[in-house]
Design a protein around this motif. Structure first.
Motif, PDB file in Angstrom:
ATOM      1  N   ASP A 274       0.850  -1.185   0.000  1.00 16.07           N
ATOM      2  CA  ASP A 274       0.000   0.000   0.000  1.00 16.07           C
ATOM      3  C   ASP A 274       0.887   1.235   0.000  1.00 16.07           C
ATOM      4  O   ASP A 274       2.093   1.159   0.270  1.00 16.07           O
ATOM      5  CB  ASP A 274      -0.906   0.016   1.246  1.00 16.07           C
ATOM      6  CG  ASP A 274      -1.945  -1.090   1.220  1.00 16.07           C
ATOM      7  OD1 ASP A 274      -2.695  -1.168   0.228  1.00 16.07           O
ATOM      8  OD2 ASP A 274      -2.007  -1.879   2.191  1.00 16.07           O
ATOM      9  N   GLY A 275       0.283   2.382  -0.270  1.00 12.13           N
ATOM     10  CA  GLY A 275       0.981   3.666  -0.169  1.00 12.13           C
ATOM     11  C   GLY A 275       2.221   3.754  -1.029  1.00 12.13           C
ATOM     12  O   GLY A 275       2.223   3.360  -2.194  1.00 12.13           O
ATOM     13  N   ALA A 276       3.290   4.272  -0.429  1.00 14.72           N
ATOM     14  CA  ALA A 276       4.541   4.506  -1.149  1.00 14.72           C
ATOM     15  C   ALA A 276       5.155   3.199  -1.659  1.00 14.72           C
ATOM     16  O   ALA A 276       5.731   3.163  -2.754  1.00 14.72           O
ATOM     17  CB  ALA A 276       5.536   5.248  -0.256  1.00 14.72           C
ATOM     18  N   GLU A 277       5.034   2.129  -0.856  1.00 14.19           N
ATOM     19  CA  GLU A 277       5.569   0.832  -1.294  1.00 14.19           C
ATOM     20  C   GLU A 277       4.871   0.361  -2.566  1.00 14.19           C
ATOM     21  O   GLU A 277       5.511  -0.134  -3.482  1.00 14.19           O
ATOM     22  CB  GLU A 277       5.380  -0.237  -0.207  1.00 14.19           C
ATOM     23  CG  GLU A 277       6.414  -0.246   0.875  1.00 14.19           C
ATOM     24  CD  GLU A 277       6.245  -1.447   1.778  1.00 14.19           C
ATOM     25  OE1 GLU A 277       7.274  -2.090   2.061  1.00 14.19           O
ATOM     26  OE2 GLU A 277       5.106  -1.748   2.191  1.00 14.19           O
TER      27      GLU A 277
ATOM     28  N   ALA B 185       3.292   2.270  -4.767  1.00 17.45           N
ATOM     29  CA  ALA B 185       3.652   3.188  -5.846  1.00 17.45           C
ATOM     30  C   ALA B 185       5.009   2.828  -6.451  1.00 17.45           C
ATOM     31  O   ALA B 185       5.170   2.834  -7.683  1.00 17.45           O
ATOM     32  CB  ALA B 185       3.651   4.627  -5.337  1.00 17.45           C
ATOM     33  N   GLU B 186       5.959   2.495  -5.606  1.00 22.40           N
ATOM     34  CA  GLU B 186       7.289   2.108  -6.081  1.00 22.40           C
ATOM     35  C   GLU B 186       7.223   0.807  -6.880  1.00 22.40           C
ATOM     36  O   GLU B 186       7.821   0.677  -7.949  1.00 22.40           O
ATOM     37  CB  GLU B 186       8.227   1.953  -4.882  1.00 22.40           C
ATOM     38  CG  GLU B 186       9.668   1.716  -5.247  1.00 22.40           C
ATOM     39  CD  GLU B 186      10.569   1.655  -4.026  1.00 22.40           C
ATOM     40  OE1 GLU B 186      11.460   0.794  -4.008  1.00 22.40           O
ATOM     41  OE2 GLU B 186      10.369   2.463  -3.099  1.00 22.40           O
ATOM     42  N   ALA B 187       6.484  -0.170  -6.355  1.00 25.78           N
ATOM     43  CA  ALA B 187       6.335  -1.452  -7.051  1.00 25.78           C
ATOM     44  C   ALA B 187       5.586  -1.264  -8.369  1.00 25.78           C
ATOM     45  O   ALA B 187       5.937  -1.869  -9.386  1.00 25.78           O
ATOM     46  CB  ALA B 187       5.617  -2.454  -6.153  1.00 25.78           C
ATOM     47  N   TRP B 188       4.541  -0.423  -8.348  1.00 27.39           N
ATOM     48  CA  TRP B 188       3.769  -0.168  -9.566  1.00 27.39           C
ATOM     49  C   TRP B 188       4.667   0.423 -10.654  1.00 27.39           C
ATOM     50  O   TRP B 188       4.570   0.046 -11.819  1.00 27.39           O
ATOM     51  CB  TRP B 188       2.591   0.760  -9.282  1.00 27.39           C
ATOM     52  CG  TRP B 188       1.850   1.089 -10.540  1.00 27.39           C
ATOM     53  CD1 TRP B 188       1.846   2.276 -11.188  1.00 27.39           C
ATOM     54  CD2 TRP B 188       1.036   0.208 -11.319  1.00 27.39           C
ATOM     55  NE1 TRP B 188       1.076   2.195 -12.329  1.00 27.39           N
ATOM     56  CE2 TRP B 188       0.578   0.927 -12.432  1.00 27.39           C
ATOM     57  CE3 TRP B 188       0.672  -1.124 -11.187  1.00 27.39           C
ATOM     58  CZ2 TRP B 188      -0.238   0.363 -13.403  1.00 27.39           C
ATOM     59  CZ3 TRP B 188      -0.145  -1.691 -12.155  1.00 27.39           C
ATOM     60  CH2 TRP B 188      -0.588  -0.951 -13.238  1.00 27.39           C
ATOM     61  N   LYS B 189       5.544   1.336 -10.274  1.00 26.27           N
ATOM     62  CA  LYS B 189       6.459   1.947 -11.237  1.00 26.27           C
ATOM     63  C   LYS B 189       7.355   0.882 -11.860  1.00 26.27           C
ATOM     64  O   LYS B 189       7.547   0.854 -13.077  1.00 26.27           O
ATOM     65  CB  LYS B 189       7.307   3.028 -10.552  1.00 26.27           C
ATOM     66  CG  LYS B 189       8.189   3.794 -11.495  1.00 26.27           C
ATOM     67  CD  LYS B 189       8.936   4.902 -10.772  1.00 26.27           C
ATOM     68  CE  LYS B 189       9.848   5.627 -11.731  1.00 26.27           C
ATOM     69  NZ  LYS B 189      10.622   6.667 -11.071  1.00 26.27           N
ATOM     70  N   LEU B 190       7.879  -0.016 -11.046  1.00 27.62           N
ATOM     71  CA  LEU B 190       8.738  -1.094 -11.533  1.00 27.62           C
ATOM     72  C   LEU B 190       7.960  -1.988 -12.504  1.00 27.62           C
ATOM     73  O   LEU B 190       8.433  -2.294 -13.594  1.00 27.62           O
ATOM     74  CB  LEU B 190       9.243  -1.909 -10.333  1.00 27.62           C
ATOM     75  CG  LEU B 190      10.265  -2.989 -10.612  1.00 27.62           C
ATOM     76  CD1 LEU B 190      11.188  -3.132  -9.420  1.00 27.62           C
ATOM     77  CD2 LEU B 190       9.610  -4.314 -10.902  1.00 27.62           C
ATOM     78  N   ILE B 191       6.752  -2.398 -12.110  1.00 30.66           N
ATOM     79  CA  ILE B 191       5.943  -3.306 -12.924  1.00 30.66           C
ATOM     80  C   ILE B 191       5.507  -2.650 -14.223  1.00 30.66           C
ATOM     81  O   ILE B 191       5.640  -3.225 -15.305  1.00 30.66           O
ATOM     82  CB  ILE B 191       4.718  -3.808 -12.125  1.00 30.66           C
ATOM     83  CG1 ILE B 191       5.176  -4.733 -10.989  1.00 30.66           C
ATOM     84  CG2 ILE B 191       3.720  -4.522 -13.027  1.00 30.66           C
ATOM     85  CD1 ILE B 191       4.089  -5.047  -9.963  1.00 30.66           C
ATOM     86  N   SER B 192       4.981  -1.428 -14.138  1.00 32.44           N
ATOM     87  CA  SER B 192       4.466  -0.762 -15.341  1.00 32.44           C
ATOM     88  C   SER B 192       5.581  -0.362 -16.302  1.00 32.44           C
ATOM     89  O   SER B 192       5.352  -0.276 -17.514  1.00 32.44           O
ATOM     90  CB  SER B 192       3.589   0.430 -14.970  1.00 32.44           C
ATOM     91  OG  SER B 192       4.326   1.394 -14.265  1.00 32.44           O
ATOM     92  N   THR B 193       6.776  -0.157 -15.792  1.00 31.67           N
ATOM     93  CA  THR B 193       7.919   0.117 -16.662  1.00 31.67           C
ATOM     94  C   THR B 193       8.333  -1.159 -17.389  1.00 31.67           C
ATOM     95  O   THR B 193       8.614  -1.141 -18.584  1.00 31.67           O
ATOM     96  CB  THR B 193       9.106   0.691 -15.854  1.00 31.67           C
ATOM     97  OG1 THR B 193       8.690   1.924 -15.259  1.00 31.67           O
ATOM     98  CG2 THR B 193      10.319   0.920 -16.738  1.00 31.67           C
TER      99      THR B 193
END
Length: 133
Positions: free
Chosen positions: A96-99, A101-109
């Motif tokens: 959730d939250g910042a964690e 968001a960071e994981a989403w950036k990695l996955i979506s990239t």
């Protein structure tokens, strides 16, 4: 049809061919949330450090997939299988939250099609970090 596709992918992972549509795939072993029966599900994963795996619960867009519900109901019984490696006991953590968001950036990239898929849904897909225990 889905059961046949899953069974075929599970055989491929166990044979060392663990990719689907350019994504790495592992076998997630869970216990059914209502039935208590063992379940095997091929899921895409993304590396998160040396010994952690990220998976996203898209579930066709409209609802969380069964594997996610099973995993969150019985987290202590979860294991994964990777090519060339026996079952690994894992502990799941919903991000959730910042964690998240960071994981989403990695996955979506790594897989821009997932971001496009997410944009068509009204719900935010859960992201789970699997850590060895």
């Amino acid at each position: 049809m889905q059961k046949k596709m899953n069974a075929r992918m599970i055989r491929k992972v166990r044979a060392g061919k663990a990719q689907f549509m350019g994504m790495d795939v592992l076998i997630l072993n869970t216990v059914g949330s209502r039935s208590g029966q063992p379940r095997e599900t091929p899921v895409a994963w993304f590396g998160d450090g040396d010994e952690a795996w990220l998976s996203i619960g898209s579930g066709g867009g409209s609802q969380n997939p069964d594997w996610y519900t099973n995993l969150m109901t019985h987290p202590e019984k979860a294991t994964i299988e990777l090519p060339g490696r026996g079952p690994v006991k894992v502990t799941p953590h919903r991000l959730d939250g910042a964690e998240r968001a960071e994981a989403w950036k990695l996955i979506s990239t790594a897989q821009p099609r997932i971001a496009k898929y997410q944009s068509k849904s009204d719900r935010q897909y859960p992201i789970v970090r699997l850590l060895p225990r």
